[in-house]
Design an enzyme around this catalytic site. Structure first.
Site, PDB file in Angstrom:
ATOM      1  N   LYS A 267     -14.481   5.345   6.742  1.00  0.00           N
ATOM      2  CA  LYS A 267     -14.550   5.324   8.205  1.00  0.00           C
ATOM      3  C   LYS A 267     -13.909   6.621   8.734  1.00  0.00           C
ATOM      4  O   LYS A 267     -13.759   7.579   7.985  1.00  0.00           O
ATOM      5  CB  LYS A 267     -13.858   4.068   8.733  1.00  0.00           C
ATOM      6  CG  LYS A 267     -14.573   2.775   8.315  1.00  0.00           C
ATOM      7  CD  LYS A 267     -15.903   2.624   9.041  1.00  0.00           C
ATOM      8  CE  LYS A 267     -16.610   1.325   8.675  1.00  0.00           C
ATOM      9  NZ  LYS A 267     -17.881   1.156   9.367  1.00  0.00           N
TER      10      LYS A 267
ATOM     11  N   ASP B  44     -14.868  -2.931  11.530  1.00  0.00           N
ATOM     12  CA  ASP B  44     -14.157  -2.174  12.566  1.00  0.00           C
ATOM     13  C   ASP B  44     -12.854  -2.850  13.006  1.00  0.00           C
ATOM     14  O   ASP B  44     -11.951  -2.188  13.515  1.00  0.00           O
ATOM     15  CB  ASP B  44     -15.037  -2.020  13.818  1.00  0.00           C
ATOM     16  CG  ASP B  44     -16.156  -1.014  13.620  1.00  0.00           C
ATOM     17  OD1 ASP B  44     -16.094  -0.224  12.660  1.00  0.00           O
ATOM     18  OD2 ASP B  44     -17.095  -1.024  14.432  1.00  0.00           O
TER      19      ASP B  44
ATOM     20  N   ARG C 184      -9.125   3.949  15.972  1.00  0.00           N
ATOM     21  CA  ARG C 184      -8.742   2.546  15.745  1.00  0.00           C
ATOM     22  C   ARG C 184      -7.366   2.433  15.093  1.00  0.00           C
ATOM     23  O   ARG C 184      -6.651   1.451  15.318  1.00  0.00           O
ATOM     24  CB  ARG C 184      -9.797   1.819  14.906  1.00  0.00           C
ATOM     25  CG  ARG C 184     -11.114   1.686  15.649  1.00  0.00           C
ATOM     26  CD  ARG C 184     -12.030   0.629  15.064  1.00  0.00           C
ATOM     27  NE  ARG C 184     -13.420   0.937  15.343  1.00  0.00           N
ATOM     28  CZ  ARG C 184     -14.028   0.718  16.511  1.00  0.00           C
ATOM     29  NH1 ARG C 184     -13.391   0.176  17.503  1.00  0.00           N
ATOM     30  NH2 ARG C 184     -15.299   1.050  16.680  1.00  0.00           N
TER      31      ARG C 184
HETATM   32  C1  S3P Z   1     -21.836   1.130  14.347  1.00  0.00           C
HETATM   33  C2  S3P Z   1     -21.911   0.635  13.090  1.00  0.00           C
HETATM   34  C3  S3P Z   1     -20.760   0.445  12.215  1.00  0.00           C
HETATM   35  C4  S3P Z   1     -19.425   0.611  12.942  1.00  0.00           C
HETATM   36  C5  S3P Z   1     -19.423   1.697  13.952  1.00  0.00           C
HETATM   37  C6  S3P Z   1     -20.558   1.533  14.950  1.00  0.00           C
HETATM   38  C7  S3P Z   1     -23.074   1.266  15.116  1.00  0.00           C
HETATM   39  O1  S3P Z   1     -20.793   1.342  11.134  1.00  0.00           O
HETATM   40  O2  S3P Z   1     -18.384   0.799  12.031  1.00  0.00           O
HETATM   41  O3  S3P Z   1     -18.196   1.704  14.636  1.00  0.00           O
HETATM   42  O4  S3P Z   1     -23.015   1.484  16.346  1.00  0.00           O
HETATM   43  O5  S3P Z   1     -24.161   1.152  14.518  1.00  0.00           O
HETATM   44  P1  S3P Z   1     -21.655   1.040   9.797  1.00  0.00           P
HETATM   45  O6  S3P Z   1     -23.071   1.086  10.180  1.00  0.00           O
HETATM   46  O7  S3P Z   1     -21.279   2.137   8.882  1.00  0.00           O
HETATM   47  O8  S3P Z   1     -21.220  -0.279   9.301  1.00  0.00           O
END
Ligand code: S3P
Length: 426
Positions: free
Chosen positions: A339, A312, A388
């Site tokens: 993303k 992120d 972001r």
């Molecule tokens: C999150 C997991 C992440 C992250 C997202 C929030 C979460 O994604 O990028 O902003 O709250 O579990 P991924 O599980 O795809 O890595």
């Protein structure tokens, strides 16, 4: 669509209180919806992503009341039901993936929809394990985009699943489904991702064990319902990363960030920035741990995705790389492509717009820094429905020569007052 023009800042001073952690906010709502009685949540993220989850738990039968600085959720264990209409996850991948797990354990048909950005994101990564637990899931195309049609069941069974791509969302979807399944559920991850779900389940009295295995982790969940309790959501470290980078690259800055979650899986960006030469300190503040970031000369580094699981913070770090001396390598960053927008291309394009030489090799990309933010060019950026990318561009514009961001309203998915906070530092 609105545009935001960010002027260069001559001097930055002050303290920012970033919103409540988005990950913890989604989970506090979902866990509370499953608990008998009322739970109070203080510090919930004010963004549209978390609002989408809030509306969905109401559609499924929980009750929500806002009261001053907190939200009260009355859970409906045993009485949760399929909604009349579709469940709108908006721009939020976390909502769609966690809710997919959540509704897999509720009898009936659930339709999950999202905005054009979310509808392009792969949901097969949650559908595969949830199907193995007994849910029926259909989506669009080979990677199962939204709309997702899920037929849930109160007779799911636990599985033992090795998550192929490190993802807290996938782990959490499985754990939510596991709460109502028969038999234990085991989730194995090769890299430790944020443990917000396991941690909150355990605080709510669910039997869940977590064991570190090499760089990864094995989580074992025994079915059971969470207990109602009060939650205090900490500040969001991924939002703090933007202000940490801003303080580091701006030539005359001292930026403090009030209390944030400092779990090791969340603050990899702090180690990366320090390695680049940032003057960044974790400090004790009244309600936890804060960050202070002061102007510094940065030099290039090598950043592996495993250092910042979920990646992120890469858009922010690409601005740090653009201000550094030398070539920063971003290694194994393929996940960025799926993303809210293609952040692999977006982070390179942002650094390119600032005047840097950028290139990619497979899943790695490289930014040759300009040595200082004073060398950044002014630029225009399209937000591409990605909060972001808006904030990364704004940081680059404020530290350098300004910018105009088209579609900037998308910042409200996670941080509605971002520009107010940024301007408050001038
Ligand atoms: C999150 C997991 C992440 C992250 C997202 C929030 C979460 O994604 O990028 O902003 O709250 O579990 P991924 O599980 O795809 O890595």
């Amino acid at each position: 669509m609105s545009s935001e023009t960010v002027r260069p800042a001559s001097r930055l001073r002050g303290t920012v209180r970033v919103p409540g952690d988005k990950s913890a906010s989604h989970r506090a709502l979902l866990v509370s919806a499953l608990a008998e009685g009322t739970s109070r949540i203080v510090g919930l993220s004010p963004g549209d992503d978390v609002r989408a989850t809030a509306v969905i738990i109401e559609q499924l039968g929980a009750t929500l009341n806002a009261a001053g600085d907190h939200v009260v959720v009355t859970g409906a264990p045993g009485a949760l039901h399929a909604a009349n209409g579709s469940l709108d996850c908006g721009n939020s991948g976390t909502t769609m993936r966690l809710v997919a797990g959540f509704v897999s354990g509720i009898d009936g048909e659930h339709v999950l929809v999202g905005d054009p950005s979310l509808s392009k994101r792969p949901m097969d990564r949650v559908a595969v394990p949830l199907r193995a637990m007994g849910a029926t899931i259909e989506g669009v195309g080979g990677r199962l985009g939204a709309p997702l049609r899920i037929v849930g069941s109160t007779s799911l069974h636990g599985i033992d699943y090795d998550v192929p791509i490190p993802s807290a969302q996938v782990k959490s979807a499985i754990l939510f489904a596991g709460l109502g399944a028969s038999g234990p559920t085991v989730v194995r991850e090769r890299v430790r991702t944020r443990n917000v779900t396991e941690h909150m389940f355990s605080l709510a009295g669910v039997a869940v064990e977590s064991v570190d295995v090499g760089a990864g982790r094995r989580v074992t969940l025994h079915p059971g319902l969470p207990r109602a309790r009060d939650w205090r959501v900490p500040g969001d470290p991924s939002q703090a990363a933007f202000f940490a980078v801003l303080g580091a690259v701006h030539p005359d800055a001292e930026v403090s960030i009030a209390s944030i979650d400092v779990a090791p899986e969340r603050i990899g960006f702090v180690s990366v920035l320090r390695r680049m030469g940032a003057d960044l300190s974790l400090v004790d503040v009244a309600d936890g741990t804060g960050l202070v970031s002061r102007s510094a000369r940065l030099s290039a580094t090598r950043i592996h995705a495993e250092e910042i699981p979920s990646v992120d913070e890469v858009p922010a770090l690409s601005v740090a790389a653009a201000a550094a001396t030398g070539v920063t390598s971003f290694v194994s960053m393929g996940e960025l492509r799926v993303k809210e927008s293609d952040r692999f291309a977006g982070s390179m394009a942002l650094a390119g717009a600032l005047g840097c030489r950028v290139w990619a090799e497979g899943d790695d990309f490289f930014i040759e820094g300009l040595g200082a933010a004073s060398e950044f060019r002014p630029f225009d950026q399209s937000a591409s429905l990605d909060h972001r990318m808006v904030m990364a561009a704004a940081v680059a514009g404020a530290a350098g020569a300004g910018c105009t961001i088209h579609g900037s309203e998308t910042v409200a998915t996670s941080y509605p007052s971002f520009f107010v906070h940024l301007n408050g530092l001038r």
